[in-house]
Design a protein around this motif. Structure first.
Motif: not given
Length: 670
Positions: A557-565, A474-482
């Protein structure tokens, strides 16, 4: 194995055990290269090998989804002929003719018998009842009219636009042709119909009918009254999605698979939902493994007070069982160095489809604790085209733990250099939330047959290990589980596996290493050649090259990657640009083969176009092939001829760039 040998592949699938446990129905699919199509028929196999070998029950060339009637005298199946989709019931023993109950222009899926055997439920696409009317005089074809897009995820790879034709649930009498009754219709797909033991209700899963439900697409468990069609939700979690319902024999609870679809990626887990209402109780919380495999997953199977399910575990795919009353922990039921890609049980018979590193899937049964193989669909194929077992390697990762990797050595040294060293092809799987299983794979057999050593692995971000390892990219910028982001520890893992293989096997030529991958594997291919010159050539197929344009709306799947990242692309477009291989295209000097399909909706062709145009303008060594009339699944289920053409293109490309070192061009040459 050569590309033309794709025509010899026979693939059994979807085993279903008769209620008395004496027989197994399954689908057997063959490749017809001359007609450029697949032909599938239903076969029957006695559960006791002494009763004879498997035999074809139908001669149809588009039969699938065999389902036994409750009394075991009939089989329901779906049949596709000349673009028409039918639901058929045929007697298994004794006199009688097949009866076509339904014929539709759209595919029929998930047929399931009512407990009394008088009706069948199924799913199929149907125009939304709330679709806005729009008519033009002289234009009867709705497909020629404007299409209103009123939610996210309006299209699906392999099916096209689905926003105005979601999958609905139908019911039809099981003994005579009739117009099917639409039992439940919704603006979102309805899936997994399962009859209650008393036949009064169907359990289904679909997105709750709420405003802005498309922003999360959380699927809830619903009950549909068979007599009225009234549908009511049983679960209400804002983040836990439910799929694949299966009723308990007493009707008090429904087994399901659950998954967190907001904190992504997540494992599928086996859970129970009381039919009186309430949230799922997870039964496999202590089993830190994926219980919803990419291949071979199905609804949890009730058997002897337990629930049977498959998991992904370090490349293997065993069956597990967990007590349905929550009194115990999951235990392995059937394992080994293999992948169980289909299973069913009834009576005293457990049927499984298993494939191993050197063998294609075959049907087996377990009775009285003894496993017996029933089929031999690929015996002649393996006799003529044998494949040695790959060596399993465990490679330390910078992200912690060890990575599973496999090295397959070629049987021939046709491509050996003057020093006896062999070229190596490194393959990266798609997903990334899947794994390379301990299974026979046509790609690896072909590459090995051409003289290449083949290396593959399950880096961080794959299933088969812990959920923490799955979420580590997941992205290092994620607030949860970076995590490290795509192209972080996962890319380090692939290079670490390459280093380990070269150190382990001295016959591999480090100057003649190729890289190949599709989808996320295509992402990793493009990413790595933009960050290292270690590869002499690479093939990036159906790749995700620009994550920002995918999330902007290019992908289905546009709109889904925000969850994955874990990051919204609107707020942080820089994060998506940083993780996009196209951002590093100026650094690519490795000769690159780009493969893509015209109708790919998951990673649309503009992903390949952007990469090709950039490399062409830079004057780099690039070769681009586009396949008409194909989608994202070209390499697995595309037309047979195009699968052969694709394989030939890949082998031709690498033959030109990875031939013996004394004659091949130097990598990085413009």
């Amino acid at each position: 194995m050569q590309p033309a040998d794709i025509a010899r592949l026979v693939s059994p699938g979807d085993p279903r055990v008769s209620p008395d446990g004496r027989r197994v129905a399954l689908v057997v699919t063959r490749v017809d290269l001359e007609a450029d199509r697949y032909r599938s028929a239903i076969w029957l196999a006695p559960a006791d090998p002494a009763d004879g070998p498997p035999r074809p029950l139908t001669s149809g060339d588009g039969d699938a989804n065999p389902r036994w009637s409750p009394d075991g005298t009939r089989l329901a199946l779906t049949r596709t002929v000349d673009g028409k989709h039918r639901l058929v019931v045929l007697p298994v023993d004794g006199p009688g003719e097949p009866v076509t109950l339904v014929e539709r222009d759209t595919s029929i899926s998930e047929p399931t018998w009512s407990p009394d055997g008088t009706a069948l439920a199924f799913t199929s696409r149907e125009t939304r009842p709330d679709a806005p009317p729009f008519t033009v005089v002289g234009t009867p074809d709705r497909a020629a009219l404007p299409r209103r897009i009123d939610r996210l995820f309006p299209k699906l790879d392999g099916e096209g636009w689905i926003v105005d034709r979601p999958r609905a649930v139908f019911v039809v009498p099981a003994d005579t042709p009739a117009a099917p009754r639409v039992l439940a219709h919704h603006r979102y797909d309805i899936s997994g119909p399962a009859w209650s033991p008393d036949g009064r209700e169907l359990a289904v899963t679909t997105v709750r009918d709420e405003p802005d439900a498309d922003l999360t697409m959380v699927e809830a468990l619903h009950l549909v009254a068979v007599d009225t069609g009234e549908i009511r939700p049983l679960t209400s979690s804002p983040s836990i999605s439910v799929s694949r319902p299966s009723w308990s024999p007493d009707g008090a609870s429904i087994a399901v698979l659950v998954e967190d679809v907001v904190l992504v990626p997540s494992f599928g887990r086996v859970a129970l939902v009381p039919t009186a209402g309430g949230e799922p109780t997870v039964l496999t919380a202590g089993l830190d493994r994926q219980a919803a495999p990419f291949v071979g997953g199905r609804a949890p199977l009730w058997r002897d007070g337990s629930l049977v399910f498959a998991v992904e575990d370090h490349g293997t795919q065993p069956l597990y069982a967990v007590p349905a009353d929550g009194s115990g922990t999951p235990t392995e039921l059937l394992g080994g160095t293999r992948a169980i890609v289909g299973y069913d049980a009834a009576g005293d018979t457990l049927a499984v489809l298993t494939t191993g590193p050197t063998s294609r899937p075959e049907l087996a049964v377990v009775r009285d604790g003894r496993e017996m193989t029933l089929s031999s669909f690929s015996t002649a194929f393996h006799r003529d085209l044998p494949l040695d077992a790959p060596e399993h390697l465990r490679v330390p990762s910078s992200g912690g733990g060890e990575i599973d990797a496999w090295l397959l050595r070629p049987r021939t040294a046709a491509l050996a250099g003057t020093d006896g060293r062999l070229p190596l092809l490194v393959s990266v799987h798609g997903g990334p939330m899947t794994q390379y299983p301990a299974a026979w794979f046509d790609e690896f057999a072909m590459w090995s047959g051409a003289g290449y050593a083949v290396l593959w692995c399950n880096p961080h971000g794959s299933t088969g290990d812990t959920e923490a390892a799955l979420r580590s990219i997941r992205s290092p910028e994620s607030a949860e589980v970076p995590g490290t982001g795509w192209g972080g520890v996962d890319a380090d893992d692939v290079l670490a596996v390459l280093d380990a293989a070269l150190a382990h096997e001295g016959t591999l030529d480090p100057a003649r290493v190729g890289l190949i991958g599709g989808s996320y594997g295509g992402f990793m291919t493009t990413w790595l050649v933009g960050h290292t010159d270690r590869f002499a050539a690479a093939c990036s197929e159906r790749a995700a090259n620009n994550l920002l344009s995918l999330e902007w709306g290019g992908s289905d799947a546009a709109g889904y990657f925000r969850f994955e990242m874990g990051v919204d692309h609107l707020a942080r477009p820089d994060v998506y640009r940083r993780m996009s291989p196209t951002s590093y295209v100026e650094h690519i000097r490795t000769p690159l083969l780009i493969l893509h399909a015209d109708h790919d909706l998951r990673c649309p062709p503009e992903q390949a176009d952007q990469l090709y145009v950039s490399l062409r303008l830079l004057g780099r060594e690039v070769e681009y092939w586009r396949f008409p009339d194909e989608g994202h699944e070209l390499s697995r289920s595309g037309s047979p001829r195009r699968r052969v053409q694709r394989a030939e293109i890949i082998l031709d490309f690498f033959a030109r760039w990875l031939r013996p070192v004394s004659t091949h061009p130097s990598p990085g040459t413009d």
